[in-house]
Design an enzyme around this catalytic site. Structure first.
Site, PDB file in Angstrom:
ATOM      1  N   LYS A 184     -72.340 -52.124  45.830  1.00  0.00           N
ATOM      2  CA  LYS A 184     -72.097 -50.678  45.861  1.00  0.00           C
ATOM      3  C   LYS A 184     -73.349 -50.013  45.281  1.00  0.00           C
ATOM      4  O   LYS A 184     -73.298 -49.288  44.276  1.00  0.00           O
ATOM      5  CB  LYS A 184     -70.820 -50.366  45.056  1.00  0.00           C
ATOM      6  CG  LYS A 184     -70.334 -48.930  45.161  1.00  0.00           C
ATOM      7  CD  LYS A 184     -69.662 -48.595  46.490  1.00  0.00           C
ATOM      8  CE  LYS A 184     -69.331 -47.104  46.558  1.00  0.00           C
ATOM      9  NZ  LYS A 184     -68.860 -46.689  47.895  1.00  0.00           N
ATOM     10  N   ASP A 216     -67.392 -50.849  50.701  1.00  0.00           N
ATOM     11  CA  ASP A 216     -66.355 -50.149  51.473  1.00  0.00           C
ATOM     12  C   ASP A 216     -66.515 -50.435  52.968  1.00  0.00           C
ATOM     13  O   ASP A 216     -65.555 -50.738  53.676  1.00  0.00           O
ATOM     14  CB  ASP A 216     -66.346 -48.633  51.163  1.00  0.00           C
ATOM     15  CG  ASP A 216     -67.732 -47.998  51.098  1.00  0.00           C
ATOM     16  OD1 ASP A 216     -68.743 -48.732  51.191  1.00  0.00           O
ATOM     17  OD2 ASP A 216     -67.810 -46.769  50.958  1.00  0.00           O
ATOM     18  N   ASP A 240     -63.080 -60.835  44.733  1.00  0.00           N
ATOM     19  CA  ASP A 240     -61.632 -61.002  44.563  1.00  0.00           C
ATOM     20  C   ASP A 240     -60.891 -60.220  45.647  1.00  0.00           C
ATOM     21  O   ASP A 240     -60.020 -60.738  46.342  1.00  0.00           O
ATOM     22  CB  ASP A 240     -61.235 -60.502  43.168  1.00  0.00           C
ATOM     23  CG  ASP A 240     -59.738 -60.612  42.924  1.00  0.00           C
ATOM     24  OD1 ASP A 240     -59.162 -61.655  43.284  1.00  0.00           O
ATOM     25  OD2 ASP A 240     -59.152 -59.649  42.389  1.00  0.00           O
TER      26      ASP A 240
HETATM   27  C1  IPM Z   1     -57.998 -64.890  41.748  1.00  0.00           C
HETATM   28  C2  IPM Z   1     -57.085 -64.078  40.861  1.00  0.00           C
HETATM   29  C3  IPM Z   1     -57.693 -63.935  39.480  1.00  0.00           C
HETATM   30  C4  IPM Z   1     -58.986 -63.154  39.629  1.00  0.00           C
HETATM   31  C5  IPM Z   1     -56.804 -63.263  38.412  1.00  0.00           C
HETATM   32  C6  IPM Z   1     -55.461 -63.935  38.302  1.00  0.00           C
HETATM   33  C7  IPM Z   1     -57.478 -63.255  37.075  1.00  0.00           C
HETATM   34  O1  IPM Z   1     -56.782 -62.847  41.425  1.00  0.00           O
HETATM   35  O2  IPM Z   1     -58.311 -66.030  41.394  1.00  0.00           O
HETATM   36  O3  IPM Z   1     -58.367 -64.400  42.805  1.00  0.00           O
HETATM   37  O4  IPM Z   1     -58.969 -61.923  39.690  1.00  0.00           O
HETATM   38  O5  IPM Z   1     -60.021 -63.788  39.677  1.00  0.00           O
HETATM   39 MN    MN Z   2     -57.445 -62.677  43.487  1.00  0.00          MN
END
Ligand code: IPM
Ligand code: MN
Ligand code: NAD
Length: 345
Positions: A184, A216, A240
């Site tokens: 970003k 995005d 994530d």
């Molecule tokens: C993942 C999960 C974790 C993250 C959480 C549970 C801390 O969402 O492994 O993707 O955000 O990394």
């Molecule tokens: Mn996750």
């Protein structure tokens, strides 16, 4: 870190919710392949209940001493609303990643032909997709200074050149044709440092193309033209979010495996999904993301490529044979899915 042949020592961390359900299925797969020394330990909410902390020093030490670690999932509503300062299951997972220096999370997204019509996206969009999300895992906003101040709360995103360089090296070493670095940079200073640093790393990898994409837009392109991506390189939180989105290209979050690796010690192999409290205890969890994570463990953590390939083709054949758990629009239970895969092994 790799162990040729059998006898590998694996620490398994079932965790919470559907974690123990898919882990029990994975252990049957391991039993079938034979010759593993399996040590089960607590993490997440299960460890909070037993020890008051989501990751004990002993469990971290056991993981560090293993050949590989297999993790189910952590978290659940039971530990969500206990007030600020109370231990959280997720801290156990973050502590494990940080404590084992697992700075690279590899999330391959390769829709299985039998499931091309199980995705909400049209088959023609998905066909040909074979991408890898390379997610930075031990930095960024997950690990910066955070807290409360009066009626405010803050989380800080920090990245160093070294952290960006090492994850970029992983991405370029795994790319076949292109790295798409997602950031970003039109808003965030960390993203501008990310971009500069990735450019520098790219200069040493002329055989691989580099492009930059704002996050995005990347979220949109992932569903518009997923087959155009090769490696997506991105920071912790963007990775994530984008990987859960990308999971739908395979039909379900219940299909996506991952490998968390780093400085050469044992890796942690874990499905991308969470503890799914909404279906925990119903016997409906899809164990295939967990099985795919076992395959990644065999391939990248234990140097057992043949066994990894055996699992992956058993998954393909079971799905070709019509296996569909509820998340894929069918009615197979975890138990039936496990039997279908074992029968094809
Ligand atoms: C993942 C999960 C974790 C993250 C959480 C549970 C801390 O969402 O492994 O993707 O955000 O990394
Ligand atoms: Mn996750
Ligand atoms: P989730 O991934 O657990 O579930 C999201 C949705 O996907 C739910 O409807 C769930 O039923 C479904 N789903 C997930 N895995 C499935 C599977 N294998 N088979 C069938 N359906 C599946 O995400 P969430 O609901 O946002 O989070 C629940 C808890 O899990 C939270 O406490 C979160 O912190 C935690 N979490 C842990 C991890 C991890 O341990 N690696 C990853 C993500 C979320």
């Amino acid at each position: 870190m790799s162990v040729a042949g059998g006898g590998a020592h694996i620490v398994v961390l079932p965790g919470d919710g559907i974690g123990p359900e898919v882990m029990a299925a994975a252990r049957r797969l391991l039993d079938e392949l034979g010759a593993f020394e399996v040590e089960e330990q607590l993490v997440g909410g299960a460890s909070i209940d037993a020890h008051g902390t989501p990751l004990t020093d002993d469990v971290l030490a056991a993981c560090r001493a293993a050949d590989a670690v297999l993790l189910g999932a952590v978290g659940g509503p039971r530990w969500d609303s206990r007030g600020p300062g109370s231990p959280r299951p997720e801290q156990g997972l973050l502590g494990l990643r940080k404590g084992m220096e697992l700075f690279a999370n590899l999330r391959p997204v390769r829709p299985i032909p039998a499931l091309l019509d199980a995705s909400p996206l049209r088959r023609e969009r998905i066909e040909g997709t074979d991408l890898l999300v390379v997610r930075e895992l031990t930095g960024g906003i997950y690990f910066g200074d955070s807290g409360r101040r009066g009626d405010e709360a803050f989380d800080t995103c920090v990245y160093s050149v070294t952290e960006i360089e090492r994850i970029a090296e992983v991405a370029f070493s795994l790319a076949r044709r292109r790295v798409t670095s997602v950031d970003k940079a039109n808003v965030l200073e960390t993203s501008r440092l990310w971009r500069e640093t990735v450019e520098r790393v790219a200069a040493a990898h002329e055989e691989v193309d580099l492009d930059h994409m704002l996050v995005d837009n990347a979220a949109m392109q992932l569903v518009a033209r997923p087959s155009a991506f090769d490696v997506i390189l991105t920071e912790n939180m963007f990775g994530d979010i984008l990987s859960d989105e990308a999971a739908m290209l395979t039909g379900s979050i219940g299909m996506l495996p991952s490998a968390s690796v780093g400085a050469g010690g044992p890796g942690v192999f874990e499905p991308v999904h969470g503890s799914a409290p909404d279906i925990a205890g119903t016997g409906r969890a899809n164990p295939l993301a967990m099985f795919g994570s076992v395959a990644m463990m065999l391939r990248y953590g234990l140097d057992r490529e043949r066994d990894a390939a055996r699992i992956e083709s058993a998954l393909d054949r079971a799905l070709e044979g019509g296996l569909r758990t509820p998340d894929l629009g069918g009615s197979a239970s975890t138990e039936e899915a496990t039997r279908a895969v074992l029968a094809n092994l």
